[in-house]
Design an enzyme around this catalytic site. Structure first.
Site, mmCIF file in Angstrom:
data_model
loop_
_atom_site.group_PDB
_atom_site.id
_atom_site.type_symbol
_atom_site.label_atom_id
_atom_site.label_comp_id
_atom_site.label_asym_id
_atom_site.label_seq_id
_atom_site.Cartn_x
_atom_site.Cartn_y
_atom_site.Cartn_z
ATOM 1 C CB SER A 254 -21.720 40.870 -9.639
ATOM 2 O OG SER A 254 -22.112 40.262 -10.868
ATOM 3 C CD GLU A 256 -16.472 46.339 -8.333
ATOM 4 O OE1 GLU A 256 -15.512 46.944 -7.830
ATOM 5 O OE2 GLU A 256 -17.552 46.156 -7.753
ATOM 6 N N GLY A 319 -24.735 25.268 -13.888
ATOM 7 C CA GLY A 319 -23.697 24.291 -13.563
ATOM 8 C C GLY A 319 -24.197 22.881 -13.360
ATOM 9 N NE ARG A 465 -24.401 40.728 2.781
ATOM 10 C CZ ARG A 465 -24.684 39.621 2.103
ATOM 11 N NH1 ARG A 465 -25.939 39.328 1.822
ATOM 12 N NH2 ARG A 465 -23.734 38.842 1.683
ATOM 13 C CE1 TYR A 528 -31.093 43.749 -8.717
ATOM 14 C CE2 TYR A 528 -30.713 43.739 -6.362
ATOM 15 C CZ TYR A 528 -30.337 43.361 -7.630
ATOM 16 O OH TYR A 528 -29.216 42.603 -7.807
#
Lengths: 608, 617
Positions: A254, A256, A319, A465, A528
């Protein structure tokens, strides 16, 4: 989140913040920036707005935009593969709602006292509906599916953009003072429901968007470290470091869009971890703002024996404890030479055996991934139109050699993709070593091109997707890590479980259920899974999808796999935490949470 | 073709009778095997076992040198391993066609079951679990599968079969692998066997066939399942080495069992002849007789994954290497035992009840002297049999009662088929006792008892074929109901198959069935016996009586004469003697108390209830 050219706009806006007409200008600019951002990123799908797959009028698949190697190309085999694999048809469309209707968004619950004080600090904020919706979700299937239907649940009431560490300290102080809920927001690429606002939260929810904290503060060339603000996005970090001749080498799929703070908060893993390490290996120092104050170490040492490492309370905290604001990371000189490669194996079993041997000899290249047969075919379907007869002739010849001459069964063979990095001579030497091992397991070198396409697939699969969702196909990927002796068993069993659950849940078409081994370790591997199906005829496809994914996760755990290798737990996988880390482990995490954040200011309710 | 309630049975001998046997043996045989399975030869299989990590661990535990152990393992494998070969199968098929055609009028196979099996074999490793009532069972499944192009199984067999000249080798080449009888504490043997079995299941190279009852049932009544093999077979699923395993319960029912008289004599303590080829050849005289029909009912394939749902937490294997030898957890043991018992129950439910078995139930309820001397009135027997047929149907039994023939003809031809046990003369039925050998002296009363007992036990065996239909309602017949039900179920759980932990379901079922046939009325609180249908209850009571009496004899002996410490070898003949005396003195009416199996079951029950403890030397 990558802002591209919007960055300068936001800088401008940041500098205006102390001016006397602040409020008016800020509101206008927020509007401006919002629209600007929408031109770059989709609000209800993956990635850049200009980049998507579509079936053109001739029925051929096309990848739009200019950002990727595949951009602007025709992909002739995709339609056949798509229709054949899913039983879908390009005639049956399920388009998304083109724009968000503001009436779908609940008006914000504002804590007036908090908002007033926040405004007096001059830190920019917004309660514009679209800003709030944008930060109220990650990229789980159910989140994106709902957005495409124009449905919006609980979203943050206000978005705030701190510009630096001190801004964050102020925001957290105010949040504690006025008892509002803070949810840190980095790149928004979460796939664990981590960004979803807990529906039971009655307080005002503030989304703390770190995107303005995106500077490299210094580079220490003597120790090869860089001190970076946590809001920086992966590709931007690499680009800026590259300008000075360095890199971090941390490349999650991810990268980018995902941010440094997000990586730390979820214990991210990068594709080239074999050379550079995962995030926990890369981080030298972290600064996090918590309701109790700032937590950080007093030095920048490579290793310490000073009790449990406090970084490990921060990494993976998702978080729940505070906001990561600044990180000192290891950096490396940019590699002199890079080379892709690929190996075809007669079957998946042989491929796994080869990866195991490579790991045993500790000679894994920067990246080594093994796709199963279904994924191999999928990758094949993504081959762009070849320009010359000669290339297609060569392809035919290769296919003939592998299937006819070498006797590989096209329905069983699988492919490993490789990436070597380093100085030229060593890369070539390394390459030979790996290919020699592969040969022992019946592997045949299959060229650089196949390898490179394999890695490209990583970046474009999320776009695919969205294409699927335009045609009644939904899907997702999920991951695990597992000891070596279990790799084959877990791959077989989870894929079979997915197929069986789909059947049991009334899915009319056989699903795509495929996997790949994406990382190797001394003691195991990361696996995966991709899973997608045609949902025509189902009344609640998302629910079916979630049930199947739930069953698949149970199967993973029953086969000795982990709850997550790098996606994190969020709210999606919380229910399995207790069995994952034991009652005492839960108690430890909870007592840390209770000390650091007794009022649950960081109230995203992830993890525990 | 015959129609039953649920199944369509086809006579596979019908075609054999009108076409060439050789043609059948040489037919093109191209089964579609389990898709994931690589073909694995005997040598591959043995090598995989020899080199397994599991055996490496065990080798370390034994403490002897690696090379010695390796040689020992090779020896064991040589003795054990099957060597399935198509050529031998063809020979087997040819011979078997000849033999089966002579023995049986028909071999009926349910096609739905066979079709489901064919499907299941392609999807996951399959375990074939037939009941074991006769030596004929042994290859008949392979024979059927060969005929229908289904992959042939490897079959777990007792080691005595391997010792038979020629025959042992033929069996081996037909897929049999051989297991020693008393493995006891031989850890290495146990390890090799379990790795051998697990490898077959893991690789899915062939369906695996084994008798979950462990032995051939001498009484034709289901035996308590043995769990060792079941553990081995299921472990690859528990440990995630296969996605699923399919269990196929198979019920084989005979109109008449070849070994009927042999079995009765064994039960009376007359040792069975050792398995030998010459013995087999001598037994060819049994080929001259008619054994009626054989029914092979392939049950619905059952997914172990589904059966184990919620019963086993597979995560328990996450923290230790899966190859490391480990004692199964209590949870695993309970799950395996539950499954094994379930399989036997399904075998029972799938078996076909013959008219003869119903008649045997009733014949045994007549006093033995009536059967041996005055004879039982034929019309009484037939009327009662028809009544029992209805009761059995009410209780959900699958009957094998020809529909197109008048009922009376069915019953009289049944009696003709079983002329070795009863004969019909002048409207009365008599028990047939063995021909008295020509002797100078009159036969002793004790020997006379044995002679009668042999005939009674044969009859009892045939009754046992249908016992499972009635056994639950039998136990529920008391007024003190659940407590008493529970007590009887507990006492007799070595005798009849009850799935552990399911006592309340069994009780519910019993009440339901009794209510259904009108024997009792059930209100919310009470179960009331309805006077009108005392017939049912007294039948059920009488059915169970021989077992209660036999156990009582056993228990009384232990209380009064047994002493505190005894060996099994002493007890069984002593109990038999005591029972003989009681029969002669007229105090005991059931000859079944002489059966060694019943005695052993009683002893096991006492052990289970901790009344008797087994001492180890």
């Amino acid at each position: 989140m990558n802002y591209g050219s919007s960055v300068s706009g936001e800088r401008l806006f940041a500098e205006c913040k102390y001016s006397t007409q602040a409020l008016h200008i800020i509101l206008n600019l927020c509007q401006y920036l919002f629209f600007h951002r929408q031109e770059i990123l989709k609000w209800n799908g993956w990635g850049y707005s200009d980049t998507r797959f579509l079936f053109n009028k001739k029925g051929q698949a096309e990848f739009t935009g200019k950002r990727y190697r595949l951009s602007g190309m025709i992909i002739p085999a995709l339609q056949n593969w798509f229709e054949g694999t899913f039983g879908a048809s390009v005639q049956h469309k399920s388009p998304a709602m083109p724009i968000l209707t503001s009436s779908a968004v609940q008006p914000p619950t504002l804590n007036e006292a908090f908002v007033d004080e926040l405004k007096s600090t001059g830190i920019p904020c917004s309660h514009d509906a679209e800003d709030r919706v944008f930060r109220g979700h990650g990229h789980c299937l159910h989140e994106v599916f709902a957005l495409r239907e124009g449905k919006v649940g609980r979203v943050p009431d206000i978005v705030v953009w701190p510009n630096c560490h001190n801004d964050v300290v102020k925001i957290v102080e105010l949040a504690c003072k006025h008892n509002v809920c803070l949810i840190p927001y980095g790149g928004g690429t979460s796939v664990s429901s981590a960004l979803e606002c807990p529906p039971e939260e009655t307080r005002c929810i503030v989304s703390l968007d770190t995107s303005q904290m995106n500077r490299i503060l210094w580079i220490d060339e003597k120790n090869l470290t860089a001190h970076v603000e946590a809001g920086i996005v992966g590709q931007e970090l690499e680009r800026l470091l590259n300008e000075s001749g360095y890199c971090t080498g941390h490349e999650p799929d991810s990268m980018e869009f995902s941010s440094l703070g997000g990586w730390v908060a979820t214990r991210a893993s990068g594709m080239k971890k074999n050379i550079y390490g995962n995030i926990e290996d890369l981080v030298v120092h972290v600064k996090m703002v918590t309701p109790q104050g700032v937590i950080e170490k007093g030095c920048q040492c490579p290793r310490m024996s000073t009790g449990p490492d406090i970084h490990h309370f921060i990494m993976g905290s998702e978080g729940t404890l505070g906001v990561v604001t600044e990180v000192t990371m290891k950096i490396r000189p940019m590699p002199e030479y890079q080379k892709y490669g690929s190996v075809v194996f007669p079957n998946f079993e042989q491929g796994v055996a080869c990866l195991r041997e490579v790991a045993k000899q500790r000679c894994a290249p920067a990246s080594i991934r093994l796709m199963d047969n279904e994924q191999f075919k999928f990758g094949h379907a993504l081959k762009p139109q070849v320009s010359s007869i000669f290339t297609s002739f060569l392809d035919g010849l290769k296919k003939f050699y592998i299937t006819k001459f070498k006797g590989f069964d096209p329905d069983r063979l699988c492919v490993a993709t490789l990436l070597f990095e380093g100085d030229r001579e060593k890369v070539l030497q390394h390459e030979k070593q790996v290919y020699d091992i592969a040969a022992k397991f019946g592997g045949l070198a299959a060229g650089e091109d196949n390898g490179q396409r394999g890695y490209m697939l990583t970046f474009v699969i999320a776009y695919l997707r969205d294409l699927g969702m335009d045609y009644y196909v939904i899907g997702e990927s999920f991951e695990t890590s597992v000891p070596w002796d279990r790799v084959l068993d877990i791959c077989r069993n989870v894929k079979a479980r997915i197929i069986q659950e789909c059947k049991d849940k009334g899915v009319q078409f056989s699903p795509l259920s495929t996997c790949r081994v994406t990382q190797t370790y001394d003691a195991g591997a990361c696996v995966y899974f991709y899973f997608a199906f045609n949902y025509r005829g189902l009344s609640d496809p998302v629910h079916v999808y979630e049930q199947v994914e739930h069953a698949a996760r149970e199967e993973i755990l029953a086969n000795g796999g982990s709850l997550s290798h790098h996606h994190g737990v969020g709210k999606l996988r919380k229910e399995w935490m207790r069995e994952t880390i034991s009652d005492v482990g839960m108690g430890m995490l909870k007592s840390v949470k209770n000390y650091v954040d007794p009022k649950n200011i960081f109230g995203n309710r992830n993890l525990i | 073709m015959k129609m039953h309630l649920f199944f369509t049975f086809v006579d596979i001998l019908e075609k054999r009778r009108c076409s060439s046997d050789l043609g059948h043996a040489l037919r093109t045989y191209s089964p579609s095997p389990y898709e994931g399975a690589p073909s694995c030869s005997t040598a591959d299989l043995n090598k995989a076992v020899l080199e397994s990590q599991y055996l490496r661990y065990v080798t370390k535990e034994t403490g002897s040198s690696g090379e010695d152990v390796r040689q020992e393992v090779c020896r064991i494998l040589e003795e054990m391993s099957q060597n399935l070969q198509l050529g031998s199968i063809r020979l087997m098929a040819y011979t078997l066609t000849k033999v089966l055609k002579r023995l049986f009028t028909g071999i009926f196979v349910n096609m739905e079951g066979l079709n489901m099996l064919q499907q299941a074999i392609q999807e996951s490793p399959v375990i074939l679990m037939p009941n074991h009532r006769s030596y004929v069972d042994f290859l008949v499944i392979s024979y059927i599968l060969f005929t229908y192009d289904i992959p042939l199984p490897v079959i777990a067999a007792g080691i005595p079969l391997a010792g038979m000249k020629m025959v042992g080798e033929i069996l081996r080449r037909s897929g049999a692998f051989f297991i020693r009888r008393a493995i006891g504490s031989d850890k290495l043997y146990w390890a090799v066997l379990s790795e051998y079995v697990k490898t077959i299941v893991r690789k899915g190279c062939a369906p695996l066939e084994f008798y979950v009852e462990g032995l051939r049932s001498r009484t034709l009544k289901s035996l308590m399942p043995k769990l060792g093999m079941m553990h081995m077979v299921l472990e690859p699923y528990f440990k995630g080495e296969v996605y699923d395993i399919t269990l196929v319960p198979i019920s084989i029912s005979y109109d008449r069992v070849l070994e009927e008289s042999l079995l009765a004599h064994e039960l009376l303590g007359i040792p069975k002849p050792k398995e030998s080829t010459t013995g087999l050849l001598k037994a060819t005289k049994v080929l001259q007789e008619d054994y009626g029909n054989m029914h092979v009912n392939f049950g619905r394939p059952m997914s172990v994954r589904r059966l184990c749902q919620g019963k086993i937490n597979r995560c328990q294997y996450n923290l230790i290497p899966r190859d490391l030898p480990q004692k199964p957890s209590a949870e695993t043991q309970a799950c395996v035992s539950g499954l094994a018992n379930l399989m036997v129950r399904i075998q029972e439910e799938g078996s076909l009840i013959s008219p003869w078995s119903l008649m045997a139930c009733l014949l045994l309820q007549a006093p033995t002297t009536v059967l041996t001397q005055e004879g039982l009135l034929w019309h009484q027997l037939t009327e009662k049999t028809l009544w029992l047929r209805k009761l059995a149907l009410d209780f959900g039994a699958h009957l094998n009662w020809p529909g197109q023939v008048p009922d009376l003809d069915v019953m009289s031809s049944t009696v003709t088929l079983h002329r070795s046990v009863v004969h019909l003369k002048a409207g009365r039925v008599y028990l047939v006792r063995e021909e008295e050998p020509v002797r100078k002296h009159p036969i002793s009363p004790e020997l006379d008892v044995i002679r009668t007992a042999a005939a009674v036990l044969m009859l009892a065996s045939y009754r046992n074929q249908s016992l499972h239909v009635f056994v639950r309602p039998c136990h529920a017949r008391s007024d003190e109901l659940f407590a008493f039900f529970w007590f009887l179920r507990d006492i007799f759980s070595n005798e009849f198959i009850f799935i552990p932990g399911k006592s309340s379901q069994d009780f519910e079922e019993a009440c339901f069935l009794l209510n259904k046939c009108g024997a009792v009325d059930i209100s919310e609180q009470e179960v009331i016996v309805s006077d009108a249908r005392l017939e049912v209850l007294s039948f059920l009571q009488a059915l169970l009586q021989p077992f209660i009496h036999s156990y009582q004899v056993m228990f009384r002996y232990l209380c009064e004469d047994g002493g505190n410490v005894f060996t099994e070898k002493q007890v069984l003949p002593a109990v038999r003697n005591r029972a003989t005396k009681l029969i002669l003195s007229g105090e005991l009416h059931t000859y079944e108390a002489l059966s060694s199996d019943t005695q052993k079951n009683g002893l096991s029950a006492l052990q289970r209830l901790k009344t008797v403890t087994k001492l180890r030397e």
